[in-house]
Design an enzyme around this catalytic site. Structure first.
Site, mmCIF file in Angstrom:
data_model
loop_
_atom_site.group_PDB
_atom_site.id
_atom_site.type_symbol
_atom_site.label_atom_id
_atom_site.label_comp_id
_atom_site.label_asym_id
_atom_site.label_seq_id
_atom_site.Cartn_x
_atom_site.Cartn_y
_atom_site.Cartn_z
ATOM 1 N N ASP A 207 0.841 -1.197 0.000
ATOM 2 C CA ASP A 207 0.000 0.000 0.000
ATOM 3 C C ASP A 207 0.879 1.251 0.000
ATOM 4 O OD1 ASP A 207 -2.239 1.574 0.060
ATOM 5 O OD2 ASP A 207 -2.787 1.138 2.129
ATOM 6 N N GLU B 242 2.904 5.059 -4.085
ATOM 7 C CA GLU B 242 3.003 6.004 -5.209
ATOM 8 C C GLU B 242 4.374 6.692 -5.309
ATOM 9 O OE1 GLU B 242 -0.721 4.683 -4.502
ATOM 10 O OE2 GLU B 242 0.367 5.874 -3.024
ATOM 11 N N ASP C 137 -8.902 3.455 -2.770
ATOM 12 C CA ASP C 137 -9.771 3.907 -1.684
ATOM 13 C C ASP C 137 -11.071 4.472 -2.243
ATOM 14 O OD1 ASP C 137 -7.620 3.162 -0.230
ATOM 15 O OD2 ASP C 137 -7.093 5.154 0.487
#
Length: 947
Positions: free
Chosen positions: A485, A488, A647
């Site tokens: 997770d 980025e 999300d």
């Protein structure tokens, strides 16, 4: 996850590297302006383009030199005078066109990150379906089909083919949406190339994106406003029409000739990791549409794919960047997670309640609740003590269940001399953390406080990462797979905010007292309270008078302008929706091993973590297939990971929107994909969760997951949801042999397991915008309910009456109106199909009007890595006979117990292996022949006949 918190989680520490105040002191003018700093024209009108010379042709293509054709324009950087073009006919269906600076100073994606095909050993120059054509002065190129030479080129950079310029901004408030000209521009900080497209053609891909236009991209016709697709990975809660987690500069064009009624597909990949804007637009009064690429670095590395079918384009793309990883069979089961399982007892209770409710659970997950002080590779000694967690995971394993924990990307630093945290310390010793330009550690902020970030280019990162994962298993976290997770990468601050800070002053983040508000459309929590139930005291809680479809609004186009030019603020400002490229991520001047700047490699961060983690898991769990789910992706990520759609929100709108996400990632060769079922952000309610549990049972990755402090949404919480889940999961599990075969075909040949309807019916133009239904493989049509309060659902049955679609549950030929009571999802079987079903093995054959059917199955042990012995089955029916062919070395112990054939006139005799049998029944209403208790070995040849 946790994207909603980014806007408020800032620190008071000084920002050192990448700070805007520093950037303002750096020059941004090229020509002398009295200050000694450089200046740029910020306009491509006067850019001269290039002239081609020194042409050399070979058996596999050509090379040539491109020379700047006039005075440098220096629009958004310094023009590069000398370029090289290499054209390679890579295969019958793939053409490679690479334009790069002859001096090789521009960033090029290393082969160590994405391995590309070697030069062909066979010449395809005379037989490839794609032809490279060019003008030498000014240089332009266009790509045509050998099989259709009179058609409009698939890609055409000639200015004569493009609309006349200048073209005013299509967004009046954003001057950068103008098209000042269409020259080829190749500068150190700005690359531009445009191609004409057929007016209003069908474009798919160019994500990751949640597009308000749907799966088909808005190209500026039929009332559309066009598209600016920005590629700059960022942590954000599933926005609409903005850049988000991943970058995939690949598109499929489905070209349809309304005059002839014929269609064909092609594809274009620009393999470039730089931040970019890709425009799809049709200027006013133009007879053509266009695509324009604007990139802030790198080279032009194009691959063209000839198709001619959509699935073939996707497969051809996979042959260049790599086919998807082999999935373990257990990964197709149902997964359950939430942020807010506070301790091992919560996990144990959850598994027990799933079992008591009769809802199959394959994998239990834990979010960051697992950690001690939110530090990766730890467990909280009070709530998740290692011995108790190990015992829990082994109990799961004893029931053939699995466990997956989360791994966030930010690694906590030690805050003082008494702080002990081995993953950080080992990384310092092995020099694997990203640096500031001065060589100091780059320090961002995530959940545990100040953090470092792995440098995936470091020669020691694989060993450090593997050691951390192995140590984690040894303290009790005996995982079967890993969830990656925030890669980025995400930071709660901008720039190196921990540099020079007091480390002890920043405590780990806290979610104590967190309150989640908001419910799905049509549920009024003020009136009905927090339960989310469909009915309260016998009264419906649906506040909408009828089924509704949420209107999705397009965002305003534009980015916060920043003055100054350096690594942190390139002269051309891409439309990064959050503004500065440094915001809530690493500063673009952060430095990697090998001297790489974050500006050039940012979009590949997630991919490189996925590859490293995949290889590490192979070492930690040898001989078994890794299972990974990750958020930020880039071309070739599917070789190493699956993906969840981020999300999302507990809204009916997002129930619909997750379909286009699943379809997109089939193009990107990351087929193991799905959304957070029932929604992540906000509270779900009973009806939405009911419908979502049904829908997600028919996409590859099936996980229920929600945010901390939100209403619990495990499928056993409401009886109607539990019932819907049992029904849908039963269908899913019966289809597991079919899913497994589709994914084997994906791993071996790049074919998409999930398809848009028009992939199979390419000339039915009414299907080109359909993204509320989908096909599993070629043979299963799914039509979900996507609006609250609905008891029927509208769908389309492809084939225009030439295809027989039969109901999965009843086997009846489809009706015009599809009933969809709560807990029911419509699923239909295509004719001319043969599907192997699980539990025990059975075969479902659906004949077409001519009495034929065909299908295949791939079987192996479902877990070995690399894959071991396998067996391929072929099912073929014609003229009253079904033949099963079996080839391979894998032994299938389970027998084929039942064969059902749909579309059969009542037979007078049925024979198996040439001998008449009596163990069969016939249903007149559904023309259904059922042969039971066959106990046929699938390791040999079998013949069933009826007459």
């Amino acid at each position: 996850m946790f994207s909603l918190l980014l806007g408020v989680l800032y620190t008071l520490a000084p920002t050192v590297w990448g700070d805007v105040s520093q950037r303002a002191t750096l020059g941004n003018k090229l020509a002398s302006n009295g200050t000694g700093t450089p200046s740029y024209s910020m306009n491509v009108t006067d850019c001269p383009g290039y002239t081609l010379g020194s042409l050399h042709e070979s058996d596999i293509g050509l090379t040539a030199q491109l020379t700047l054709a006039g005075p440098a324009c220096n629009a958004f950087g310094r023009d590069i005078s000398n370029l090289t073009i290499e054209v390679t006919y890579q295969s019958q269906s793939t053409l490679h066109v690479k334009i790069y600076d002859t001096a090789n100073q521009q960033f090029t994606i290393p082969e160590s990150v994405i391995e590309r095909p070697a030069a062909p050993t066979t010449s395809y120059t005379g037989k490839s379906d794609l032809l490279f054509n060019f003008d030498a002065a000014p240089f332009a190129f266009w790509v045509t089909r050998r099989s259709d030479p009179g058609a409009m080129p698939l890609f055409d950079t000639r200015t004569s083919s493009l609309p006349p310029t200048p073209i005013p901004p299509f967004n009046a408030s954003d001057p950068s949406t103008a098209f000042d000209g269409f020259p080829l521009v190749f500068e150190d900080q700005y690359l531009q190339v445009a191609s004409a497209l057929p007016y209003g053609t069908n474009i798919y891909g160019l994500g990751e994106v949640i597009a308000s236009s749907g799966f088909r991209r808005d190209i500026g016709t039929d009332g559309g406003v066009g598209t600016i697709q920005t590629h700059w990975a960022r942590d954000v809660a599933d926005p609409i029409d903005q850049n988000m987690y991943g970058s995939h500069p690949i598109y499929v064009e489905h070209r349809y000739n309304a005059t002839t009624g014929k269609a064909s597909a092609s594809g274009v990949l620009l393999l470039n990791a730089a931040g970019s804007d890709i425009f799809l637009q049709t200027p006013p009064n133009s007879k053509v549409s266009l695509i324009e690429y604007r990139l802030i670095g790198g080279i032009m590395d194009f691959y063209f794919f000839s198709g001619p079918s959509d699935a073939e384009v996707i497969a051809q793309y996979g042959s260049v960047i790599g086919y998807p990883m082999w999935q373990p069979a257990w990964g197709f089961g149902f997964h359950l997670c939430r942020w807010g399982y506070h301790n091992v007892s919560d996990d144990i209770e959850n598994v027990a309640r799933m079992r008591a409710a009769g809802i199959p659970l394959e994998v239990q997950w834990n979010d960051i609740d697992l950690y001690h002080a939110y530090r990766d590779f730890t467990t909280d000694p009070v709530s998740f003590p290692g011995d108790e967690l190990r015992a829990f995971i082994r109990d799961l394993a004893a029931n053939n269940q699995h466990y997956i924990p989360i791994t966030d990307v930010g690694i906590a630093i030690t805050v003082n001399s008494t702080d002990v945290y081995d993953p950080f310390t080992r990384g310092v010793e092995e020099d694997v953390w990203i640096k500031n330009p001065d060589g100091s550690l780059y320090l961002g902020q995530v959940w545990p406080g100040y953090t470092v970030y792995p440098d995936w280019f470091s020669e020691n990162i694989l060993s450090v990462w593997t050691e951390a994962l192995r140590n984690w298993t040894e303290i009790g976290v005996e995982f079967s797979g890993i969830w990656l997770d925030m890669n980025e990468p995400s930071s709660f601050c901008s720039d190196s905010c921990g540099t020079g800070a007091n480390y002890s002053a920043l405590a780990p983040m806290s979610v104590a007292g967190m309150v989640v508000t908001g419910y799905p459309e049509c549920y009024n929590e003020t009136e009905w309270g927090p339960s989310g139930n469909m009915t309260i005291n016998g009264t419906s809680t649906n506040s909408c008078t009828s089924s509704t479809t949420t209107v999705v609004e397009k965002r305003g186009v534009g980015a916060d302008g920043e003055k100054g030019v350096n690594l942190n603020s390139p002269p051309y400002a891409i439309h990064n929706a959050i503004g500065s490229l440094n915001r809530n991520t690493l500063a673009t001047n952060a430095t990697h091993s090998g001297g790489y700047a974050e500006l050039d490699v940012h979009n590949m961060f997630g991919l490189m973590e996925e590859k490293t983690t995949h290889l590490a898991i192979q070492s930690v769990i040898p001989g078994k297939r890794p299972f990974l789910i990750s958020r930020s992706t880039f071309p070739s990520a599917g070789k190493w990971t699956g993906h969840w759609l981020g999300d999302n929100y507990s809204k009916w709108q997002y129930l619909y929107l997750n379909i286009q996400g699943v379809l997109q990632f089939q193009i990107y060769q990351i087929p193991m994909v799905g959304a957070d079922t029932c929604g992540f952000n906000g509270n779900t309610d009973e009806e939405l969760c009911n419908r979502w549990m049904q829908l997600s049972a028919f996409v590859p990755f099936y996980r229920n997951h929600n945010i901390y402090a939100a209403l619990p949404q495990e499928p056993y919480r409401w009886e109607s949801v539990a019932n819907a889940s049992r029904i849908a999961i039963a269908v899913r599990y019966s289809l597991l042999p079919y899913w497994y075969t589709l994914f084997a075909n994906s791993s071996m040949a790049g074919l998409p397991p999930v398809k848009a309807l028009f992939y199979e019916f390419p000339e039915e133009s009414e299907l080109f915008t359909v993204d509320r239904q989908w096909l599993i493989g070629s043979d299963i049509l799914v039509t979900p309910v996507l609006t609250p309060g609905a008891t029927t659902v509208d769908g389309i049955f492809p084939g225009r009456g030439s295809v027989i679609w039969r109901d999965w549950y009843t086997h009846a030929v489809r009706n015009t109106t599809l009933d969809a009571p709560i807990s029911h999802i419509n699923v239909h079987i295509r004719d001319n199909s043969a599907l192997t079903r699980e539990g025990p093995y059975s075969l479902l054959v659906s004949l077409n009007a001519a009495g034929t059917a065909f299908g295949t199955a791939y079987v192996d042990d479902g877990i070995s890595f690399p894959p071991g012995p396998s067996r391929s089955l072929t099912f073929q029916a014609a003229k009253g006979t079904l033949k099963i062919e079996s080839k391979g070395e894998y032994t299938i112990l389970q027998k084929l117990e039942t064969i059902t054939v749909l579309g059969v006139q009542k037979p007078s005799q049925v024979s198996l292996q040439g001998s008449p049998i009596k163990g069969w029944t016939y249903k007149e209403a559904t023309e259904e022949l059922i042969v039971s208790n066959t106990s046929v070995s699938l390791d040999g040849q079998t013949t069933l006949a009826w007459k």
